[in-house]
Design a protein around this motif. Sequence first.
Motif, PDB file in Angstrom:
ATOM      1  N   GLU A 117       0.836  -1.202   0.000  1.00 40.29           N
ATOM      2  CA  GLU A 117       0.000   0.000   0.000  1.00 40.29           C
ATOM      3  C   GLU A 117       0.869   1.250   0.000  1.00 40.29           C
ATOM      4  O   GLU A 117       1.960   1.271   0.591  1.00 40.29           O
ATOM      5  CB  GLU A 117      -0.909   0.030   1.233  1.00 40.29           C
ATOM      6  N   THR A 118       0.360   2.294  -0.636  1.00 38.22           N
ATOM      7  CA  THR A 118       1.030   3.593  -0.615  1.00 38.22           C
ATOM      8  C   THR A 118       0.743   4.278   0.722  1.00 38.22           C
ATOM      9  O   THR A 118      -0.024   3.777   1.546  1.00 38.22           O
ATOM     10  CB  THR A 118       0.518   4.473  -1.762  1.00 38.22           C
ATOM     11  N   GLN A 119       1.345   5.439   0.933  1.00 38.75           N
ATOM     12  CA  GLN A 119       1.143   6.166   2.190  1.00 38.75           C
ATOM     13  C   GLN A 119      -0.316   6.573   2.388  1.00 38.75           C
ATOM     14  O   GLN A 119      -0.772   6.712   3.525  1.00 38.75           O
ATOM     15  CB  GLN A 119       2.043   7.399   2.239  1.00 38.75           C
ATOM     16  N   ASP A 120      -1.047   6.756   1.296  1.00 42.41           N
ATOM     17  CA  ASP A 120      -2.467   7.092   1.424  1.00 42.41           C
ATOM     18  C   ASP A 120      -3.361   5.852   1.321  1.00 42.41           C
ATOM     19  O   ASP A 120      -4.536   5.940   0.962  1.00 42.41           O
ATOM     20  CB  ASP A 120      -2.885   8.136   0.381  1.00 42.41           C
ATOM     21  N   LEU A 121      -2.757   4.683   1.650  1.00 42.37           N
ATOM     22  CA  LEU A 121      -3.491   3.414   1.779  1.00 42.37           C
ATOM     23  C   LEU A 121      -4.114   2.940   0.471  1.00 42.37           C
ATOM     24  O   LEU A 121      -5.146   2.275   0.465  1.00 42.37           O
ATOM     25  CB  LEU A 121      -4.568   3.531   2.864  1.00 42.37           C
ATOM     26  N   LYS A 122      -3.483   3.254  -0.633  1.00 35.99           N
ATOM     27  CA  LYS A 122      -3.937   2.771  -1.941  1.00 35.99           C
ATOM     28  C   LYS A 122      -3.013   1.633  -2.394  1.00 35.99           C
ATOM     29  O   LYS A 122      -1.813   1.636  -2.103  1.00 35.99           O
ATOM     30  CB  LYS A 122      -3.888   3.905  -2.969  1.00 35.99           C
ATOM     31  N   PRO A 123      -3.539   0.624  -3.085  1.00 37.37           N
ATOM     32  CA  PRO A 123      -2.677  -0.462  -3.578  1.00 37.37           C
ATOM     33  C   PRO A 123      -1.699   0.051  -4.624  1.00 37.37           C
ATOM     34  O   PRO A 123      -1.996   1.007  -5.352  1.00 37.37           O
ATOM     35  CB  PRO A 123      -3.673  -1.454  -4.169  1.00 37.37           C
TER      36      PRO A 123
END
Length: 364
Positions: A117-123
């Motif tokens: 996940e990215t820092q903004d909780l996106k895959p």
Amino acid sequence: MDDARKQHLLDRIDEKTDELPWYVREYVDKKMRTMSPRSLLNYCHDYLIFFNWMLAEGLYKGKCEDIPLDGLEKLTPQQIENFLSYLQFRLNNDRFTINRKLSSLKSLFNYLQNVAETQDLKPYLVRNVMAKISFNKIKEDQETVAQKMAGKILWKDEYEQFRQFVAEDYCQTVKNDKKLLNFHQQNAERDTAIVSLILGSGLRLSEVVGLDLSDVDFKKRMVRVMRKGNKEQYVYFSEQAGLDLEDYLQVRTEKYHLPVSNKALFVSASMGPKETTRRLSPRAIENLVKKYATAFGKPALSVHKLRHSFATRYQAENNDIPKLRRQLGHSSIQTTMIYTHLSNEELKRAVDNMDDHFDEPDNQ
């Protein structure tokens, strides 16, 4: 594996990952805890072939290590089929080898879509093209017939895939069920150690159940078991099984709130008002293997089939029935002869498959 050999493999992994994109290095680092260095190095070889193919096809202009995530997201199923054709017709890979390399890629893409996940909780990846690609169907040959004879067992890369599934990937199948997820997190080390031990030794269910802490000798990599006829025997287990057992023993006392007096190797979670912890029962082990096997996509897999899997692999790689007979604890050599079902050509492929996992690339 001695420390020098292991360090050599780790150095080779570092060399290979330096040539790969950052997200592949991240994936490999995450797998360090649950996969052997040799298997990871083999994965790195597969990834270099794939990303260099992307460059050769003009799918990205630049260096291999700079290929961005959106370059993977834009890949089409037809382009992946073209890559598989490249493996078959340009590199002369057989269908088993192509399936192995496809499995490596599927594992990477699954991580990028469903784990990372990215820092903004996106895959990392929203679209996973590898999920649309099927493995090659292997024409029914002697190996397939033998598989039917022995039952639904594990073959080739499935050994590590199933072990990895128990250790980590199963949680993805139950991530929306908090109760099942918590149960897996509680027992992941224990369950992995059980599966790894059977796959790495061929022990019977009763022998696994009866193990005590004092029966395990990590230095010699042997366990003391009571075989049929109440015969005591020391049985070897694999290096990976040893690593998984050590991981389990590090958390055993704390996770299961065990008193010093509890000497059972594999124990159940505490139950009842007194929170009693006891030796794991045969049925409990059968049920946990069935649970993972079903989720893994091989519902016919059982504890006994894991034992068959070990024996089939051992015979394919060593071709030594007397030693296999002793390892399995068979009273009659005729019982062991079932594992002599590989033809000479298949024995050659088994030996070649061992080379496939060596630390140097095979230029494929």
